[in-house]
Design a protein around this motif. Structure first.
Motif, mmCIF file in Angstrom:
data_model
loop_
_atom_site.group_PDB
_atom_site.id
_atom_site.type_symbol
_atom_site.label_atom_id
_atom_site.label_comp_id
_atom_site.label_asym_id
_atom_site.label_seq_id
_atom_site.Cartn_x
_atom_site.Cartn_y
_atom_site.Cartn_z
ATOM 1 N N PRO A 153 -5.421 2.039 -15.208
ATOM 2 C CA PRO A 153 -4.707 2.753 -13.938
ATOM 3 C C PRO A 153 -3.287 2.351 -13.799
ATOM 4 C CG PRO A 153 -6.227 1.140 -13.073
ATOM 5 C CD PRO A 153 -6.546 1.201 -14.742
ATOM 6 N N ALA A 154 -2.483 2.393 -14.628
ATOM 7 C CA ALA A 154 -1.002 1.702 -14.761
ATOM 8 C C ALA A 154 -0.102 2.718 -15.695
ATOM 9 C CB ALA A 154 -0.964 0.066 -15.095
ATOM 10 N N TYR A 155 1.037 2.373 -15.273
ATOM 11 C CA TYR A 155 2.019 2.888 -16.048
ATOM 12 C C TYR A 155 2.481 2.218 -17.270
ATOM 13 C CZ TYR A 155 6.486 5.032 -17.441
ATOM 14 O OH TYR A 155 7.563 5.548 -18.054
ATOM 15 N N LEU A 156 2.114 2.497 -18.514
ATOM 16 C CA LEU A 156 2.346 1.789 -19.617
ATOM 17 C C LEU A 156 3.267 2.528 -20.518
ATOM 18 C CD1 LEU A 156 -1.418 0.406 -20.229
ATOM 19 C CD2 LEU A 156 0.574 -0.396 -18.942
ATOM 20 N N PRO A 157 4.449 2.265 -20.756
ATOM 21 C CA PRO A 157 5.522 2.839 -21.458
ATOM 22 C C PRO A 157 5.070 3.092 -22.972
ATOM 23 C CG PRO A 157 6.690 1.366 -20.073
ATOM 24 C CD PRO A 157 5.027 1.078 -19.891
ATOM 25 N N ASN A 158 4.487 2.297 -23.623
ATOM 26 C CA ASN A 158 4.283 2.219 -24.955
ATOM 27 C C ASN A 158 2.967 3.144 -25.140
ATOM 28 O OD1 ASN A 158 6.202 0.252 -25.700
ATOM 29 N ND2 ASN A 158 4.942 -1.473 -25.761
ATOM 30 N N CYS A 159 1.992 2.842 -24.154
ATOM 31 C CA CYS A 159 0.828 3.937 -24.240
ATOM 32 C C CYS A 159 1.246 5.316 -24.034
ATOM 33 C CB CYS A 159 -0.373 3.186 -23.160
ATOM 34 S SG CYS A 159 -0.862 1.864 -23.602
ATOM 35 N N LEU A 160 2.143 5.533 -22.975
ATOM 36 C CA LEU A 160 2.582 6.871 -22.906
ATOM 37 C C LEU A 160 3.445 7.152 -24.120
ATOM 38 C CD1 LEU A 160 3.801 6.576 -19.235
ATOM 39 C CD2 LEU A 160 1.869 7.834 -20.254
ATOM 40 N N MET A 161 3.887 6.555 -24.756
ATOM 41 C CA MET A 161 4.815 6.723 -25.793
ATOM 42 C C MET A 161 3.880 6.948 -27.137
ATOM 43 S SD MET A 161 7.646 4.495 -27.892
ATOM 44 C CE MET A 161 8.668 4.245 -26.286
ATOM 45 N N LEU A 162 2.810 6.387 -27.129
ATOM 46 C CA LEU A 162 1.858 6.551 -28.042
ATOM 47 C C LEU A 162 1.134 8.151 -28.124
ATOM 48 C CD1 LEU A 162 -0.242 5.579 -30.252
ATOM 49 C CD2 LEU A 162 -1.674 4.790 -28.720
ATOM 50 N N LYS A 163 0.832 8.209 -26.671
ATOM 51 C CA LYS A 163 0.278 9.667 -26.287
ATOM 52 C C LYS A 163 1.335 10.829 -26.673
ATOM 53 C CE LYS A 163 -2.640 7.909 -22.696
ATOM 54 N NZ LYS A 163 -3.006 8.068 -21.108
ATOM 55 N N ASP A 164 2.626 10.450 -26.592
ATOM 56 C CA ASP A 164 3.895 11.440 -26.556
ATOM 57 C C ASP A 164 3.846 11.637 -28.238
ATOM 58 O OD1 ASP A 164 5.949 12.988 -25.945
ATOM 59 O OD2 ASP A 164 6.785 11.589 -27.112
ATOM 60 N N THR A 166 3.200 4.619 -10.708
ATOM 61 C CA THR A 166 4.155 3.679 -10.447
ATOM 62 C C THR A 166 4.036 2.373 -10.714
ATOM 63 O OG1 THR A 166 3.314 3.600 -8.224
ATOM 64 C CG2 THR A 166 4.844 5.479 -8.407
ATOM 65 N N LEU A 167 2.692 2.190 -10.938
ATOM 66 C CA LEU A 167 2.218 0.810 -11.305
ATOM 67 C C LEU A 167 2.631 0.220 -12.680
ATOM 68 C CD1 LEU A 167 0.709 -1.714 -10.166
ATOM 69 C CD2 LEU A 167 -1.373 -0.897 -10.965
ATOM 70 N N THR A 168 3.854 -0.218 -13.004
ATOM 71 C CA THR A 168 4.359 -0.608 -14.199
ATOM 72 C C THR A 168 4.171 -2.231 -14.397
ATOM 73 O OG1 THR A 168 6.610 -1.223 -13.271
ATOM 74 C CG2 THR A 168 6.109 0.938 -14.016
ATOM 75 N N LEU A 169 4.135 -2.646 -15.647
ATOM 76 C CA LEU A 169 3.994 -4.018 -15.749
ATOM 77 C C LEU A 169 4.938 -4.826 -14.936
ATOM 78 C CD1 LEU A 169 3.648 -4.238 -19.576
ATOM 79 C CD2 LEU A 169 1.988 -4.453 -18.158
ATOM 80 N N GLU A 170 6.181 -4.680 -15.003
ATOM 81 C CA GLU A 170 7.292 -5.147 -14.058
ATOM 82 C C GLU A 170 6.650 -5.057 -12.511
ATOM 83 O OE1 GLU A 170 10.171 -7.702 -13.314
ATOM 84 O OE2 GLU A 170 9.620 -7.048 -15.225
ATOM 85 N N THR A 171 5.976 -4.112 -12.221
ATOM 86 C CA THR A 171 5.477 -4.082 -10.765
ATOM 87 C C THR A 171 4.591 -4.911 -10.357
ATOM 88 O OG1 THR A 171 6.319 -1.577 -10.439
ATOM 89 C CG2 THR A 171 4.745 -2.536 -8.913
ATOM 90 N N MET A 172 3.666 -4.993 -11.522
ATOM 91 C CA MET A 172 2.453 -6.054 -11.551
ATOM 92 C C MET A 172 2.821 -7.400 -11.503
ATOM 93 S SD MET A 172 -0.697 -4.118 -13.766
ATOM 94 C CE MET A 172 0.304 -3.724 -14.911
ATOM 95 N N ARG A 173 3.770 -7.596 -12.360
ATOM 96 C CA ARG A 173 4.409 -9.243 -12.559
ATOM 97 C C ARG A 173 4.977 -9.417 -11.121
ATOM 98 N NH1 ARG A 173 6.273 -7.549 -17.602
ATOM 99 N NH2 ARG A 173 4.835 -8.116 -19.405
ATOM 100 N N ARG A 174 5.788 -8.555 -10.366
ATOM 101 C CA ARG A 174 6.532 -8.716 -9.400
ATOM 102 C C ARG A 174 5.278 -9.121 -8.261
ATOM 103 N NH1 ARG A 174 7.679 -5.543 -5.626
ATOM 104 N NH2 ARG A 174 7.302 -3.582 -6.875
ATOM 105 N N LEU A 175 4.635 -8.166 -8.157
ATOM 106 C CA LEU A 175 3.427 -8.354 -7.386
ATOM 107 C C LEU A 175 2.628 -9.752 -7.251
ATOM 108 C CD1 LEU A 175 1.884 -4.727 -6.985
ATOM 109 C CD2 LEU A 175 3.174 -6.029 -5.271
ATOM 110 N N ILE A 176 2.462 -10.109 -8.563
ATOM 111 C CA ILE A 176 1.717 -11.418 -8.717
ATOM 112 C C ILE A 176 2.526 -12.512 -8.340
ATOM 113 C CG2 ILE A 176 1.003 -12.785 -10.675
ATOM 114 C CD1 ILE A 176 -0.107 -10.362 -12.070
#
Length: 1442
Positions: free
Chosen positions: A964-975, A895-905
């Motif tokens: 430890p984060a949800y990275l769409p591009n990295c997941l896309m890379l794995k997929d 659940t820790l997306t880049l947007e979530t990290m930016r929002r938390l920051i």
């Protein structure tokens, strides 16, 4: 630059408040006495008439020279007067020099040199430059030497004279002569700078003014010899104290001034003239005679020495000392020389102001006048003189307010002003005023004074007599500017003025009581004296309070009136003022003791408050009087006499020492009749023994005590109440009274009508404070703030800080009233302090849970107090929530997306800095940076062209595994890597597999491979295969599909599955069994395509297509039967629907050889060659171009080389196999039936194929010989989408076979010519048809018109029936009609009959079985065609064809 002081309070009473002036003044006193003065604006409708007799009013104003008013300026002027007088007595004129284009301030120069230690020390230490800087001159211009020169020439001799050095005996010095001190008079000097007329006195201010105005053109007549430092340092040889000659000073006549001052040769011995300094009579020509005492002095024996004879009168040092030692006269205003009327004074005042400011008087701003006034009073260069009509007695000329029985007649509507308390004639003598008990009329105090002012006319700093109140009303005119200082600052103001102008107070100790001295408010303010100002406009009151110093000036021509009054609160100050006057030796306006005794004699009529005040004052008076009398008795004064001092005038009973008006007692002595002293100054009466003195008394002590007791009894009611109030107010701890007791005391004062004094006001104030405290305490304890934080957390107006609450609790315990809420609030304060301590511990802990913080905040909901910890706790709560949110998201990386990290920051940035937050922020920022880096990197890898290899991507994927984060591009890379591997496995299986793949799967695989951003080596080969297949499909489409065809390639290549879709389906038993067995749905193209895609191999696909072929054959058989049956002759042929237009048959018709449906020649495309050998097919049956088998076989071969299956390929494969199979069958049937040579049959084709023949016998012969096997073979051949020569050959063989069967034997018919018989029959039929047509033509013409309407009606009915009729293919009735029907004979049966009219209408009869007549124009037959060929109608053509 003058800076205006702060404005004083301005009050605007309502009509109700304005009704009682003393009550209102008492109400505003707590505020106004803090500023000393205040302004009161009456209600707007309060406008008393001006009652003064303008024509009768005449007055002599005072002359005011502005720069003489200011204290410091007057000190300078006095000093200049002394310097001028000194030089005048020396026979010289004084001219003030200029330095740096400014008039030299001799007073400041003299003061600065004195402050530095004197002339000798300044010269020795070379401090002249420092003195120049101190006086404001710019450095670096040698101003110090100029100042030394001027000091040495003008001031140094005066200082020597002041110190007595000019009387010292010294030897004759050798002095250098300096004649450089003469200066020219500058043209811009003012008159004040010139000192002339040595015969005039310099002490009188009027004389000084005359001297200022005198014109003096002479320069300094005598150049003084400068004493060198060597002379000053020589030892004194002899000091001779010379006796002063007591001879009268005679004035010197004008003629004597020109005589020589040297000794004259007379009969007297020359030795009689000798110098009083050296005692020698030598150097007679240097002996100088004094014009005052005729004493002789050598010019060189004087200090400073003289080298020339003075031109004017000269005084010796003795006479000079005697003349200058006379005391100066006290300063005062002069009276003007002329008497003014009010109108004349106003004209003069307006003219002065308009000329001075060079503008109309009403346009001059008050600020400008104020600044100019203070500039003028502070300068000695400008001498501005104004006049002020002050202290004009209203008793003599009439008050500005109307009075009873006055000269001014008051209108009825203005009678209310006669008794109004704000009428100054009434105010001083109203009951609340203490001055009503003063027996004498005191002008200015009890009787108003009038004041007529002009611009700059001023009233100087002063306090009112006896420190009383004063009230001033401006009737009309321009404003009056006031300045005031509060009473508590009176001594401070006096000290500042004495400090800044001590010389004036040495001359006049009571200077501030003379109303002749002013000082700039800015100067007083700079020493900390509080000063306030106001501009009094017409119709406004200004009130001054006891001992409040005030001054001011007039902005222009105006008229004001003032009076004094005293209230009860003044009495203590009044006695204090008398004591102060005694110290200043100032006379009293009235006797304070006499006023007290006068009030005591009327004790029963006194107000209770006044009686109480009188009792207190009288108690102090009697005690002091008793002490003084005891003291006098002890000193030896035993003689006592009673004296009626109240019958004497005030000036007859003044103390000879302190000028106090005596009333209770005084001391007299027989040696000094008419002279007395008060008991304080018994030693100052005379030198007689005290036993000769007599104590004169007005009352004995025994008389005073009963008077005091009567007053006491009068005041007891009030005193008892006042004592209870005092006791209540001063109660401590447990003795405090409740709030109800305070309210009862206030109610008692109101019921007994006690006056509003300080005690009652204090009681009310304390009660009000207690009630406020009660209300606030109740609010704090009620808890009316449960949702204040939940509703937004804003601070309410009633919230207190903890410190304020603590102070409030202290206040509750400190106020004299006992409140029940105090203990509860104390407990509340303890709870709040506990909360603060707990909060402090929580705030010190870095890791605090949100539950703990929230619990503290919940506790704070019960505190209606502003807690400084609450904002911090809320901040910590936000921080704790943020930290928990960070921990929760970090625990779930999905659940820790880049947007979530930016929002938390972003949320963390908005939080208050804290170590835990900063640590979390650092962790998040680092994780965000790494995540963004790999997201961007993986995005670049995924978008790279050409795509990277799977090894490169796998290497990158391994590096992002630990993030430890949800990275769409990295997941896309794995997929992508996973899909790439699966795809490669699938491609490998495709390449290694034994079965041929389908095109759709191949296309899908290529599309999936193209969507994978990984370099896939097999992809190019597969893309090439797809490209080849697409090219093959395009080539097949070009081969088979007709131009603008709506059929797809699969539709063309597959057997026809939709044949007869619009007709009822009658399935055979075989078909039903087949469908039950396979259960495959093949009703449309998508079903067929789906079935083909589901097959595993080509064999299964061919089997599926074989089933479709069976359905095609069955359906086509059904549609052929249906079409043939509907074309059978019926009773009503107009209901028949044929062709693509679905209209009845008419005209030339074409019949499809496959579906057997009829078509209009105009609706479909007919063969271009009428003798074409091809079977004609309708647009639905002709689905393709039907290429030859030679063109089709290469297509199939190329597809087989590609080794990929596709539905079109399977259909083409089946089509080829079906074509080859049919070709073999056709050849077998041709061989078994013994058909003629195909080529020969093709050459002898008798008629166009497909066109409805006009020879029904030939058509019927063809149909009769066509067996079922050949028909099915022919139909299947026509269904093939491939062009075969066997199909055409079979068709021609069948056509050629028709003639053979009609001659009943092949051989006999080949020998005869069949064309001769046919020609004979045709000619017979034509002749018969002509005869019948001619016989019936006449009858038809007669009936045509008769039946026209009926025919139209029938046509309409038939059209309606045709619209409603269904398109069923059930057999029709015979088309032929009865020949006996006349109506039918007269009607053209053609569909859409055009109903031609005229004398001749061409007809044609059907040569078929119906024999009906048709209009030639309705069936499209010309007259020539009808003569040459047989005509067969559509119905007969269809029925004969069957």
């Amino acid at each position: 630059m003058f800076k205006p002081p702060q404005e004083c309070p301005v009050f605007e009473p309502s009509w109700e408040e304005f009704a009682d002036p003393f009550a209102y003044i008492n109400k505003i006193r707590p505020i106004a006495e803090k500023t000393g003065i205040c302004k009161v604006r009456p209600p707007p409708d309060w406008q008393p008439p001006f009652a003064c007799d303008v024509d009768r009013l005449h007055f002599t104003p005072r002359i005011q020279r502005l720069n003489e008013l200011e204290a410091q300026t007057r000190v300078k002027l006095n000093f200049l007067d002394q310097i001028a007088k000194f030089w005048e007595l020396q026979g010289c004129s004084l001219k003030i020099p200029h330095v740096e284009r400014k008039i030299l301030d001799l007073y400041q120069l003299n003061k600065n040199v004195a402050d530095e230690g004197g002339f000798d020390i300044v010269c020795r230490d070379r401090r002249w430059t420092a003195i120049a800087l101190k006086m404001g001159f710019a450095p670096g211009k040698a101003v110090g030497s100029h100042l030394r020169s001027h000091y040495e020439r003008l001031l140094y001799p005066y200082n020597l004279f002041q110190s007595g050095a000019n009387l010292l005996f010294v030897q004759e010095p050798t002095l250098p002569v300096d004649t450089s001190d003469e200066e020219c008079k500058p043209p811009d000097l003012t008159e004040r700078q010139h000192f002339v007329e040595p015969t005039e006195s310099c002490c009188n201010s009027a004389h000084r003014a005359k001297r200022m105005r005198a014109e003096v053109d002479a320069l300094v007549a005598q150049s003084h010899t400068h004493l060198s430092e060597e002379l000053l340092l020589k030892p004194v040889i002899q000091i001779v104290q010379l006796p002063l000659k007591q001879e009268p000073i005679e004035p010197v006549s004008e003629a004597d001034k020109n005589k020589s001052r040297y000794k004259k040769k007379t009969s007297i011995d020359v030795d009689l003239y000798m110098c009083l300094v050296c005692g020698s009579g030598s150097d007679e020509d240097r002996l100088l005679l004094c014009d005052g005492c005729d004493a002789s002095y050598h010019t060189f024996c004087l200090i400073p020495p003289l080298h020339d004879i003075p031109k004017g009168d000269w005084r010796c040092p003795k006479c000079l000392a005697q003349e200058c030692s006379k005391p100066q006269e006290a300063f005062g205003f002069e009276q003007a020389y002329r008497d003014y009327s009010l109108r004349a004074f106003g004209e003069m005042a307006d003219s002065f102001k308009s000329d001075y400011f060079n503008m109309p008087v009403h346009m001059v701003p008050t600020e400008l006048v104020e600044k100019e006034f203070w500039r003028l009073v502070s300068t000695i260069e400008e001498d501005v003189t104004v006049e002020y009509g002050a202290d004009i007695a209203s008793k003599e000329f009439g008050s500005g307010f109307p009075i009873k029985n006055g000269r001014f007649k008051v209108s009825e509507k203005d009678e209310k002003y006669l008794k109004c308390g704000w009428n100054l004639n009434n105010m001083a003598m109203m009951d609340p005023s203490v001055l009503t008990h003063v027996t004498a009329d005191i002008c200015g105090m009890t009787l108003p004074w009038l004041y007529v002012g002009m611009c700059f006319s001023s009233f100087c700093w002063h306090i009112e007599d006896h420190w009383s109140y004063s009230i001033n009303y401006l009737h009309w005119g321009e404003p009056k500017t006031w300045y005031g200082a509060p009473g508590f600052a009176a001594e401070q103001l006096e000290a500042v003025m004495k400090k800044l102008a001590p010389e004036l107070f040495q001359i006049q100790p009571d200077l501030l009581h003379q109303l002749v001295t002013i000082m700039n408010p800015n100067t007083l303010m700079s020493y900390g004296v509080p000063i306030y100002r106001t501009n009094q406009c017409a119709g406004e009151f200004v009130i001054t309070f006891p001992r409040a110093y005030h001054s001011g000036f007039n902005q222009g021509f105006n008229f004001a009136e003032a009076v004094n009054f005293c209230t009860v609160d003044w009495m203590a100050l009044g006695r204090q003022c008398v004591d102060h006057y005694r110290l200043l030796h100032r006379y009293c306006v009235f006797s304070h003791d006499e006023m007290i005794c006068q009030m005591a004699s009327k004790a029963n009529s006194l107000d209770v408050v006044l009686a109480s005040a009188v009792q207190k004052d009288m108690k102090d008076m009697v005690r002091e009087e008793q002490d003084l009398r005891d003291k006098v008795r002890k000193m030896g004064v035993l003689r006592c006499e009673q004296a009626e001092y109240d019958l004497l005038q005030d000036d007859e009973r003044q103390c000879a020492k302190c000028r106090t008006t005596c009333f209770l007692s005084a001391i007299t002595c027989p040696c000094s009749p008419g002279q007395l002293v008060c008991l304080h100054h018994i030693q100052d009466l005379c030198s007689c023994p005290l036993t000769n003195y007599t104590l004169n008394y007005r009352f004995t002590l025994d008389d005073l005590y009963p008077m005091m007791n009567v007053v006491k009894q009068r005041a007891e009611t009030y005193d008892e109440w006042a004592s209870r109030v005092t006791e209540t107010l001063e109660a401590k701890l447990d003795k405090k009274k409740s709030l109800s007791v305070f309210r009862s005391l206030i109610n008692e004062s109101e019921s007994k009508m006690f006056p509003d004094n300080d005690l009652l006001r204090q009681l009310r104030l304390v009660t009000q404070d207690a009630e406020k405290c009660f209300s606030v305490a109740q609010q704090l304890l009620n808890g009316k703030r449960q949702t204040r934080y939940r509703c937004g957390g804003g601070k309410t107006q009633s919230q207190l800080t903890v410190q304020e609450l603590r102070s409030f609790v202290r206040q509750l315990y400190n106020i004299p009233c006992s409140l029940p809420q105090a203990p509860k609030l104390k407990d509340l304060l303890n709870c709040i302090e506990d909360f603060q301590q707990h909060s402090e511990k929580v705030l010190m802990d870095e890791a605090t849970s949100t539950a703990v913080i929230q619990s503290l905040l919940d506790v704070s909901f019960h505190f209606d107090v502003e807690l400084p910890e609450l904002p911090i706790l809320r901040e910590r709560l936000e921080q704790a929530r943020w930290l928990e949110g960070v921990q929760q998201t970090s625990a779930q990386p999905s659940t820790l997306t880049l947007e979530t990290m930016r929002r938390l920051i972003d949320q963390g940035v908005g939080l208050t800095p804290h170590p835990s937050v900063e640590k979390g922020m650092a962790h998040l920022q680092e994780l965000l940076t790494v995540s963004e880096h790999w997201e961007e990197k993986t995005s670049i890898l995924l978008k790279a062209r050409p795509p990277p290899s799977i090894e490169v991507l796998s290497e990158a994927a391994e590096k992002v595994v630990g993030i430890p984060a949800y990275l769409p591009n990295c997941l896309m890379l794995k997929d992508s890597i996973s899909r790439a591997r699966e795809w490669l496995q699938e491609a490998e299986a495709f390449q290694d597999g034994e079965s041929i793949p389908l095109f759709d799967k191949l296309s899908d695989m290529v599309l999936r491979g193209q969507a994978i951003p990984v370099q896939l080596d097999p992809l190019k080969h597969l893309e090439f295969l797809v490209t080849e297949l697409q090219a093959w499909k395009e080539s097949a489409a070009k081969t088979f599909l007709m131009k603008n065809s709506h059929f797809t390639l699969l539709e063309v290549l597959c057997p026809r599955f939709e044949v007869g879709a619009g007709s009822p389906k009658r399935k055979s038993k075989k078909a039903k069994d087949c469908s039950k067995k396979k259960m495959v749905k093949l009703d449309c193209l998508s079903d067929v395509e789906k079935a083909l895609l589901e097959t595993k191999d080509t064999t299964s696909a061919l089997a599926t297509l074989g089933e479709v072929r069976l359905r095609e054959m069955w359906a086509l058989s059904s549609i052929r039967a249906a079409n043939e049956s509907k074309l059978l002759p019926t009773a009503d042929c107009m209901d028949l629907k044929v062709c693509v237009c679905q209209n009845p048959p008419m005209g030339a018709m074409l019949q499809c050889e496959l579906c057997r449906d009829a078509f209009h020649s105009v609706c479909v495309r007919a063969p271009s060659d009428s003798r074409s050998t091809q079977a004609w097919l309708c647009p639905d049956c002709r689905r393709s171009e039907k290429p030859s088998l030679d063109k089709v076989l290469p297509l199939l071969a190329s597809l087989q080389r590609i080794q990929v299956r596709l539905p079109e390929g399977d259909a083409l494969h089946y089509l080829v196999e079906r074509t080859v199979s049919w070709q073999q069958r056709a050849r077998q049937v041709s061989a078994s039936c013994g058909l003629p040579d195909l080529e020969e049959s093709f050459r002898t084709s008798p008629s166009p194929v497909g066109k409805v023949s006009h020879t029904p016998s030939l058509k019927c012969s063809y149909l009769s010989i066509l067996n079922v096997e050949l028909e099915e073979l022919m139909v299947e051949g026509l269904l093939l989408q491939v062009s075969l020569p066997e199909i055409t050959q079979l068709y021609h063989v069948l056509l050629n076979g028709l003639g053979t069967h009609h001659t009943h034997g092949r051989t006999s018919q080949q020998e005869d010519d069949p064309s001769d018989g046919d020609k004979r029959k045709q000619s017979e039929k034509k002749a018969k048809r002509r005869l019948e047509r001619e016989a019936l033509e006449t009858e038809r013409r007669g009936k045509a018109k008769k039946l026209q309407n009926k025919r139209q009606k029938m046509n309409k009915e038939k059209n309606l029936e045709r619209r409603a009729a269904s398109t069923s293919s059930s057999p029709r009735s015979d088309f032929s009609q009865s020949d006996d029907s006349e109506e039918e004979m007269a009607m053209c049966p053609a569909e859409g009959c055009q109903q031609p009219e005229g004398d001749e209408v061409d007809w044609v009869q059907c040569d078929g079985s119906c024999n009906q007549w048709f209009h030639q124009v309705c069936v499209g037959v010309t007259a020539e065609l009808a003569e040459k060929e047989d005509y067969v109608c559509v119905s007969c053509t269809i029925s004969d064809g069957r």
